[in-house]
Design an enzyme around this catalytic site. Structure first.
Site, PDB file in Angstrom:
ATOM      1  CG  ASP A 146      -0.308  -0.380   2.528  1.00  0.00           C
ATOM      2  OD1 ASP A 146       0.931  -0.480   2.573  1.00  0.00           O
ATOM      3  OD2 ASP A 146      -1.025  -0.552   3.520  1.00  0.00           O
ATOM      4  CG  ASN A 189      -8.841   0.079  12.119  1.00  0.00           C
ATOM      5  OD1 ASN A 189      -7.932  -0.689  11.765  1.00  0.00           O
ATOM      6  ND2 ASN A 189      -9.192   1.130  11.408  1.00  0.00           N
ATOM      7  CG  HIS A 239      -5.811  -1.154   9.173  1.00  0.00           C
ATOM      8  ND1 HIS A 239      -5.644   0.208   9.348  1.00  0.00           N
ATOM      9  CD2 HIS A 239      -4.606  -1.685   9.449  1.00  0.00           C
ATOM     10  CE1 HIS A 239      -4.396   0.450   9.706  1.00  0.00           C
ATOM     11  NE2 HIS A 239      -3.743  -0.681   9.772  1.00  0.00           N
ATOM     12  CD  GLU A 242      -8.415   2.202   7.646  1.00  0.00           C
ATOM     13  OE1 GLU A 242      -8.440   1.348   8.545  1.00  0.00           O
ATOM     14  OE2 GLU A 242      -7.730   3.242   7.724  1.00  0.00           O
TER      15      GLU A 242
HETATM   16  P1  PGA Z   1       2.199  -0.983  13.015  1.00  0.00           P
HETATM   17  O1  PGA Z   1       1.112  -0.895  11.864  1.00  0.00           O
HETATM   18  O2  PGA Z   1       3.049  -2.178  12.689  1.00  0.00           O
HETATM   19  O3  PGA Z   1       2.973   0.293  12.935  1.00  0.00           O
HETATM   20  O4  PGA Z   1       1.460  -1.153  14.288  1.00  0.00           O
HETATM   21  C1  PGA Z   1       0.428  -2.055  11.503  1.00  0.00           C
HETATM   22  C2  PGA Z   1      -0.751  -1.700  10.636  1.00  0.00           C
HETATM   23  O5  PGA Z   1      -1.316  -0.603  10.795  1.00  0.00           O
HETATM   24  O6  PGA Z   1      -1.147  -2.522   9.808  1.00  0.00           O
END
Ligand code: PGA
Length: 239
Positions: A66, A128, A130, A135
């Site tokens: 992404d 959340n 995602h 999302e």
């Molecule tokens: P993070 O992000 O590894 O910085 O917690 C993970 C994500 O948002 O998929």
């Protein structure tokens, strides 16, 4: 699904890196899908160390999941910059074997197919639920597309932007795109992820928790630390 609960983020990194190195030994021209964020950094540090100790990464290809929309090229918070800094640079992956979403991601799926598909996909998970930038509410059959980012995601990622505003939109591989990878390795560390991990692995497969789609895949390895394996007292998934 193969689930391991490890002591801490470093142990998760160690285990994930050993999976990548074993996959590379079995297939030197491995196509590795990489996640960004803080969680996989210990994995990339160990892979860089493995290269310095002689592991051959010379035929590896790397594909990103992404990217934000609207950042100038080379912006340090862009995922393209992250992947170059943390993965492609340290592992010596040349530009022609590095695929990052560009523009609105119009060519990404074609580029993944041209690379032969993703062999091993490292994944993080949002508070959340995602998966990449899919999302809550993302269709289970979604493909690569432009999405708007949730407030939770924007505030979680604000740490990379200092005083600058976090972009409101991003391009992401869809849930169904991600499921086409041959092996998924989902990583989660820290107590903030515990409720999302529980929902993703033990709840219904639903767009409300996009990471729950991993339950639909035939080959999934989940590596969590003890903090991420413990469900919050109220069991609520952060929004
Ligand atoms: P993070 O992000 O590894 O910085 O917690 C993970 C994500 O948002 O998929």
């Amino acid at each position: 699904m193969d689930l391991s609960v490890l002591a801490d983020p470093e142990a998760v990194g160690e285990h994930a890196a050993s999976i990548v190195v074993a996959a590379l030994a079995a297939k030197p021209a491995l196509v590795l899908g990489v996640a960004t964020g803080a969680t996989p950094l210990p994995v990339y540090r160990r892979l860089a160390r493995a290269r310095r100790s002689g592991t051959d990464f010379s035929r590896l290809s790397v594909v990103a999941l992404d990217e934000y929309i609207g950042l100038r090229a080379g912006h340090p918070a862009s995922f393209a910059a992250y992947v170059r800094r943390e993965v492609a640079g340290p592992l010596g992956v040349p530009a022609e074997r590095l695929v990052v979403p560009e523009g609105r991601g119009e060519r990404l799926e074609e580029q993944i197919r041209a690379a032969g598909g993703v062999d091993l996909q490292l994944l993080g998970i949002g508070r959340n639920g995602h998966l990449a930038f899919n999302e809550p509410g993302s269709p289970l059959d979604s493909r690569t597309r432009v999405v708007s980012l949730s407030q939770t995601t924007r505030s979680d990622n604000a740490r990379s932007f200092g005083s600058e505003a976090v972009p409101t939109h991003a391009v992401t591989q869809g849930l169904s795109t991600i499921l086409e990878a041959r092996h998924l390795v989902l990583l989660a560390t820290g107590s903030a992820k515990a409720a999302a991990v529980a929902a993703a692995l033990t709840g219904p497969v639903t767009p409300d928790c996009p990471a729950s789609v991993v339950q639909m895949h035939a080959r999934v390895t989940v590596l969590v630390d003890e903090a991420a394996a413990a469900v919050d007292r109220d069991g609520a998934v952060g929004r």
